[in-house]
Scaffold this motif. Sequence first.
Motif, PDB file in Angstrom:
ATOM      1  N   HIS A  55       2.011  -2.260   8.975  1.00 47.16           N
ATOM      2  CA  HIS A  55       3.032  -2.686   8.364  1.00 47.16           C
ATOM      3  C   HIS A  55       3.535  -1.385   7.401  1.00 47.16           C
ATOM      4  O   HIS A  55       2.512  -0.365   7.125  1.00 47.16           O
ATOM      5  N   ASP A  98      -7.462  -5.029   5.266  1.00 47.41           N
ATOM      6  CA  ASP A  98      -7.980  -6.369   5.503  1.00 47.41           C
ATOM      7  C   ASP A  98      -7.635  -7.521   4.470  1.00 47.41           C
ATOM      8  O   ASP A  98      -8.492  -8.500   4.381  1.00 47.41           O
ATOM      9  N   ASN A 104      -4.761  -7.238   8.064  1.00 44.39           N
ATOM     10  CA  ASN A 104      -5.060  -6.552   9.109  1.00 44.39           C
ATOM     11  C   ASN A 104      -3.684  -6.178   9.932  1.00 44.39           C
ATOM     12  O   ASN A 104      -3.801  -5.600  11.021  1.00 44.39           O
ATOM     13  N   ALA A 105      -2.453  -6.579   9.708  1.00 44.04           N
ATOM     14  CA  ALA A 105      -1.296  -6.452  10.236  1.00 44.04           C
ATOM     15  C   ALA A 105      -0.616  -4.975   9.926  1.00 44.04           C
ATOM     16  O   ALA A 105      -0.706  -4.698   8.857  1.00 44.04           O
ATOM     17  N   PHE A 122       7.156  -4.433   9.978  1.00 41.37           N
ATOM     18  CA  PHE A 122       5.739  -5.558  10.216  1.00 41.37           C
ATOM     19  C   PHE A 122       5.593  -5.624  11.582  1.00 41.37           C
ATOM     20  O   PHE A 122       6.437  -5.896  12.413  1.00 41.37           O
ATOM     21  N   ARG A 123       4.459  -5.119  12.184  1.00 42.91           N
ATOM     22  CA  ARG A 123       4.182  -5.009  13.470  1.00 42.91           C
ATOM     23  C   ARG A 123       5.319  -4.316  14.694  1.00 42.91           C
ATOM     24  O   ARG A 123       5.777  -4.963  15.571  1.00 42.91           O
ATOM     25  N   ILE A 144       2.595 -10.175   3.692  1.00 43.81           N
ATOM     26  CA  ILE A 144       1.846  -9.525   4.856  1.00 43.81           C
ATOM     27  C   ILE A 144       0.434 -10.008   4.928  1.00 43.81           C
ATOM     28  O   ILE A 144      -0.380  -9.601   4.279  1.00 43.81           O
ATOM     29  N   PRO A 145       0.446 -10.566   6.269  1.00 46.33           N
ATOM     30  CA  PRO A 145      -0.877 -10.996   6.461  1.00 46.33           C
ATOM     31  C   PRO A 145      -1.912  -9.655   6.600  1.00 46.33           C
ATOM     32  O   PRO A 145      -1.696  -8.505   7.037  1.00 46.33           O
ATOM     33  N   ARG A 167      -2.601  -0.416   7.562  1.00 46.97           N
ATOM     34  CA  ARG A 167      -3.137  -1.870   7.586  1.00 46.97           C
ATOM     35  C   ARG A 167      -4.150  -1.756   6.536  1.00 46.97           C
ATOM     36  O   ARG A 167      -5.112  -0.993   6.356  1.00 46.97           O
ATOM     37  N   GLU A 187      -4.599  -9.650   1.994  1.00 47.84           N
ATOM     38  CA  GLU A 187      -3.310 -10.188   2.033  1.00 47.84           C
ATOM     39  C   GLU A 187      -2.530  -9.585   1.015  1.00 47.84           C
ATOM     40  O   GLU A 187      -2.986  -9.262  -0.128  1.00 47.84           O
TER      41      GLU A 187
END
Length: 173
Positions: A106, A69, A103-104, A85-86, A100-101, A67, A71
């Motif tokens: 993946h 910080d 901090n997520a 993803f998550r 992918i946002p 992950r 995008e």
Amino acid sequence: MTADSAPLPADDLSRELTVVDADHPAGGWLALAGDTYAMLVTGAQTAGRYCLIDMRVPDGGGPPPHRHDFEEMFTVLEGSIEFTFRGQTRSVQAGSTVNIPANAPHHFRNTSGAPARMLCMCTPAGQDEYFSRVGDPVSGPTAAPPRLSPDELRTRQETAARLAPDYHTEMLV
């Protein structure tokens, strides 16, 4: 102009048009985590706003879970890729775009049985520098990665893990 908006700043004449030949990127090609990447547009060319990476992912290729910080957006150009993803996995076909946002957790993996190709945009830039520091130069998009001994492979993985925090990335393995 609305009351909340300000006028646009002046054109930054120090910045130039960037045109990249995808077959001959200025930064060359890098072997990384079993994949081959080219830095098409770097943070140095965009004043750090974003970078664009051409990713060639062989069957079985892809990075470990991680992950960061910033995008990250992928457009699958050829083949298909499984994105996790998550903890949820989804197969994505050529022509699709995935965001992918920041901090997520993946990762992605090519499980299609054939090569795949994606464009990856990271905003802000930085991933391009990280990849340049941890990847091995190769002669082109289909060049074989260098054969690494177990010690060399371990050193590459340790370097990637050590540098990851400098590039706002956390490895999850």
